[in-house]
Design an enzyme around this catalytic site. Structure first.
Site, PDB file in Angstrom:
ATOM      1  N   ARG A  89       0.801  -1.221   0.000  1.00  0.00           N
ATOM      2  CA  ARG A  89       0.000   0.000   0.000  1.00  0.00           C
ATOM      3  C   ARG A  89       0.832   1.268   0.000  1.00  0.00           C
ATOM      4  O   ARG A  89       0.373   2.318   0.442  1.00  0.00           O
ATOM      5  CB  ARG A  89      -0.975  -0.038   1.177  1.00  0.00           C
ATOM      6  CG  ARG A  89      -2.016  -1.147   0.965  1.00  0.00           C
ATOM      7  CD  ARG A  89      -2.992  -1.311   2.091  1.00  0.00           C
ATOM      8  NE  ARG A  89      -3.920  -2.398   1.778  1.00  0.00           N
ATOM      9  CZ  ARG A  89      -4.376  -3.277   2.649  1.00  0.00           C
ATOM     10  NH1 ARG A  89      -4.002  -3.220   3.917  1.00  0.00           N
ATOM     11  NH2 ARG A  89      -5.208  -4.229   2.267  1.00  0.00           N
ATOM     12  N   GLY A 149      -0.988 -10.082   9.474  1.00  0.00           N
ATOM     13  CA  GLY A 149      -1.051 -11.524   9.680  1.00  0.00           C
ATOM     14  C   GLY A 149      -2.070 -11.947  10.705  1.00  0.00           C
ATOM     15  O   GLY A 149      -1.923 -12.995  11.350  1.00  0.00           O
ATOM     16  N   GLY A 150      -3.129 -11.154  10.884  1.00  0.00           N
ATOM     17  CA  GLY A 150      -4.079 -11.397  11.959  1.00  0.00           C
ATOM     18  C   GLY A 150      -4.847 -12.690  11.870  1.00  0.00           C
ATOM     19  O   GLY A 150      -5.421 -13.129  12.857  1.00  0.00           O
ATOM     20  N   GLU A 151      -4.906 -13.305  10.704  1.00  0.00           N
ATOM     21  CA  GLU A 151      -5.623 -14.576  10.564  1.00  0.00           C
ATOM     22  C   GLU A 151      -4.719 -15.785  10.820  1.00  0.00           C
ATOM     23  O   GLU A 151      -5.117 -16.922  10.581  1.00  0.00           O
ATOM     24  CB  GLU A 151      -6.218 -14.683   9.155  1.00  0.00           C
ATOM     25  CG  GLU A 151      -7.513 -13.911   8.976  1.00  0.00           C
ATOM     26  CD  GLU A 151      -7.333 -12.411   9.112  1.00  0.00           C
ATOM     27  OE1 GLU A 151      -7.948 -11.839  10.022  1.00  0.00           O
ATOM     28  OE2 GLU A 151      -6.577 -11.822   8.327  1.00  0.00           O
ATOM     29  N   TRP A 199      -2.498  -3.114  10.076  1.00  0.00           N
ATOM     30  CA  TRP A 199      -2.536  -3.205   8.623  1.00  0.00           C
ATOM     31  C   TRP A 199      -2.169  -1.910   7.913  1.00  0.00           C
ATOM     32  O   TRP A 199      -1.680  -1.937   6.780  1.00  0.00           O
ATOM     33  CB  TRP A 199      -3.951  -3.593   8.165  1.00  0.00           C
ATOM     34  CG  TRP A 199      -4.394  -4.973   8.509  1.00  0.00           C
ATOM     35  CD1 TRP A 199      -5.170  -5.342   9.574  1.00  0.00           C
ATOM     36  CD2 TRP A 199      -4.105  -6.172   7.802  1.00  0.00           C
ATOM     37  NE1 TRP A 199      -5.386  -6.698   9.554  1.00  0.00           N
ATOM     38  CE2 TRP A 199      -4.737  -7.234   8.482  1.00  0.00           C
ATOM     39  CE3 TRP A 199      -3.375  -6.451   6.643  1.00  0.00           C
ATOM     40  CZ2 TRP A 199      -4.679  -8.551   8.045  1.00  0.00           C
ATOM     41  CZ3 TRP A 199      -3.302  -7.762   6.211  1.00  0.00           C
ATOM     42  CH2 TRP A 199      -3.942  -8.788   6.904  1.00  0.00           C
ATOM     43  N   ASN A 217      -8.180  -7.332  14.489  1.00  0.00           N
ATOM     44  CA  ASN A 217      -8.979  -8.313  15.224  1.00  0.00           C
ATOM     45  C   ASN A 217      -8.131  -9.262  16.064  1.00  0.00           C
ATOM     46  O   ASN A 217      -6.918  -9.381  15.887  1.00  0.00           O
ATOM     47  CB  ASN A 217      -9.811  -9.139  14.237  1.00  0.00           C
ATOM     48  CG  ASN A 217      -8.937  -9.820  13.201  1.00  0.00           C
ATOM     49  OD1 ASN A 217      -8.412  -9.164  12.304  1.00  0.00           O
ATOM     50  ND2 ASN A 217      -8.760 -11.125  13.315  1.00  0.00           N
ATOM     51  N   ASP A 259     -14.728 -10.279  13.101  1.00  0.00           N
ATOM     52  CA  ASP A 259     -13.619  -9.875  12.219  1.00  0.00           C
ATOM     53  C   ASP A 259     -13.718  -8.404  11.834  1.00  0.00           C
ATOM     54  O   ASP A 259     -13.293  -8.013  10.747  1.00  0.00           O
ATOM     55  CB  ASP A 259     -13.547 -10.763  10.969  1.00  0.00           C
ATOM     56  CG  ASP A 259     -12.254 -10.522  10.181  1.00  0.00           C
ATOM     57  OD1 ASP A 259     -11.224 -10.261  10.808  1.00  0.00           O
ATOM     58  OD2 ASP A 259     -12.293 -10.585   8.940  1.00  0.00           O
ATOM     59  N   ASP A 261     -11.928  -5.763  12.241  1.00  0.00           N
ATOM     60  CA  ASP A 261     -10.625  -5.289  12.703  1.00  0.00           C
ATOM     61  C   ASP A 261     -10.490  -3.792  12.424  1.00  0.00           C
ATOM     62  O   ASP A 261     -10.458  -3.368  11.282  1.00  0.00           O
ATOM     63  CB  ASP A 261      -9.477  -6.081  12.082  1.00  0.00           C
ATOM     64  CG  ASP A 261      -9.573  -6.217  10.574  1.00  0.00           C
ATOM     65  OD1 ASP A 261      -8.529  -6.251   9.932  1.00  0.00           O
ATOM     66  OD2 ASP A 261     -10.699  -6.274  10.041  1.00  0.00           O
TER      67      ASP A 261
END
Length: 512
Positions: A89, A149-151, A199, A217, A259, A261
């Protein structure tokens, strides 16, 4: 920088293009970033006559007036790397260097003139699915980034590096360890894999030397796997820029199970309340509420109201803003629940904008999407998904649109206008010409910033998606530029660069 200024407004004072002539905007050059290596989500960032644009693995420097390639940096990624979000980004610019985060969780400093690597620094272990997608933030000679990498059961962090050498100066985890403030909100060892990804680029107040970051999240997704408030997930945290110490925080919803977040950083906007001007924070949240907070003497709640259909919160505490939940709307392990907005949220990563001329906040909203989610027990394994839920998305019965662009008067708390679109709305740019630019799918729009009237539209690709539009000036000519992801539809721009990640610049027809 990512939103031009530290306050995150996404506002440019350039006014050569305005409501009287925006209909004459025409594409003047296009550049395809070949090979296509991921999602197009980066704003073109311009300094002087040079534009810097990123994709998942590349940084390209272009002549901002012509689109001619000046240099290209290609990141070689490890063969065992997983790429859950193959995107980048944007860059940060400082001194004579260009800074970029990478999918293998590194920060790379490039020479701005040649594109040669000056230094690089590992931030986290990519084999545990840490990675970086945000544009870095430079404050006081330091380059700051957050880990994604929150998941995957990461423990989120914000890291500050010396801009000249890459040496680590401080590191602040978003999930507290035992003994740290907030650790009591995590049972057992759940803090080790609690999530809290960062993020998106933070904002910064040079008066107080505080930098503000949105935290995502918790992991796994359903809160019954980690009972407690789970600080600092779904929060804004204020950090001392010199030390990384947490000054204060605000959690938008506790023990999140949807979720949602809240990874977008808040905008720093002064708010008029009761005859006083308050230094404020503004956050249009994925949970569907527009939050107005004060940022003097710590972060404190002022007010909040829904900006899309929301059926989970039954009320907010009038003093703290802490929400109460409808338990039937809270999914859990082997508990199926339906809720609105969907797990995608009332808005995604795409930024809003604020215009000091109109006093309006422009929010790209996602309305009428809902979800059904059911949790499942999941065991942590490094580098593997740690979601622990099955989820579906559907449109609310009777709804006819999903995307909206909303304009809010922050002093009155009133929505001034809304424009509806069939597909999800994109990123927003406000300008001194009293225009608002934003994308829907593969189209770039210009609206009157005060009334919301549509003044110009250019279809880039009917099947594509857009990134973050910007505006800049070279040799007295104002340009509007955007990177977009073409997917094989009509791409009617100079050079006809076909499909892939494409940068296109527009200018007034009389100046081309």
């Amino acid at each position: 920088m990512y939103r031009r200024t530290y306050d995150g407004w996404g506002f440019s004072p350039l006014d050569q293009v305005d409501s009287s002539n925006v209909a004459d905007l025409t594409p003047v050059w296009g550049f395809r970033i070949d090979p296509d290596d991921g999602r197009a989500q980066a704003p073109p960032i311009v300094n002087g006559e040079t534009m810097f644009v990123t994709t998942a693995q590349q940084v390209v420097a272009l002549d901002a007036a012509t689109g001619v390639l000046l240099w290209r940096y290609v990141r070689s990624l490890p063969p065992d790397l997983r790429r859950p979000h193959p995107t980048n980004r944007g860059v940060a610019l400082y001194d004579d260097k260009v800074y970029v985060g990478t999918l293998d969780a590194r920060v790379v400093a490039l020479d701005a003139v040649t594109g040669q690597v000056v230094w690089e620094r590992a931030i986290a272990n990519y084999r545990h699915t840490y990675y970086i997608t945000m544009a870095p933030l430079v404050v006081g000679g330091m380059v700051m980034v957050g880990t994604s990498g929150g998941e995957h059961g990461v423990r989120g962090a914000i890291v500050a590096l010396d801009a000249a050498t890459g040496m680590e100066i401080w590191r602040r985890h978003t999930i507290p360890a035992p003994g740290e403030a907030g650790s009591e909100t995590w049972p057992g060892d759940t803090w080790r894999t609690g999530g809290g990804p960062v993020w998106l680029t933070g904002t910064y107040d040079p008066v107080t030397n505080l930098t503000y970051w949105g935290v995502g999240n918790g992991s796994p997704w359903t809160g019954d796997a980690r009972p407690g408030d789970n600080l600092y997930t779904n929060s804004t945290i204020a950090l001392d820029a010199d030390s990384g110490a947490i000054d204060s925080h605000y959690q938008y919803h506790w023990n999140g199970s949807w979720d949602w977040d809240e990874a977008n950083a808040p905008l720093l906007v002064n708010l008029n309340r009761g005859g006083r001007t308050l230094p404020g924070l503004v956050h249009a949240a994925k949970n569907g509420f527009l939050w107005l907070l004060a940022r003097e003497g710590g972060i404190r709640f002022l007010e909040a109201q829904p900006f899309v259909h929301q059926d989970v919160f039954t009320g907010l505490d009038p003093a703290s803003g802490r929400p109460a939940y409808d338990d039937t709307r809270v999914p859990g392990i082997e508990k199926r629940a339906q809720f609105c907005p969907s797990f995608v949220g009332a808005r995604d990563w795409r930024p809003e904008a604020f215009s000091p001329q109109t006093g309006l906040l422009y929010v790209p909203a996602i309305d009428n999407l809902c979800s059904v989610m059911e949790g499942r027990a999941v065991r942590y394994e490094a580098g593997r998904s740690f979601v622990g839920a099955e989820v579906e998305v559907f449109m609310r019965e009777g709804a006819e649109h999903v995307g909206e662009l909303q304009a809010w008067n922050l002093d009155t708390g009133r929505r001034e206008w809304t424009r509806e679109f069939p597909t999800r709305s994109g990123s927003v740019l406000a300008t001194g010409g009293e225009l608002v630019f934003f994308d829907t799918g593969g189209s770039l729009h210009a609206l009157d910033a005060r009334a919301g009237d549509s003044l110009w539209r250019y279809e880039l690709d009917p099947h594509g998606t857009g990134a973050v539009p910007v505006t800049y000036a070279v040799s007295g000519v104002q340009y509007v530029a955007v990177q977009f992801e073409a997917r094989g539809g009509r791409v009617d721009i100079p050079g006809n660069p076909s499909a892939g990640s494409i940068v296109v610049a527009f200018a007034l027809d009389c100046q081309c």
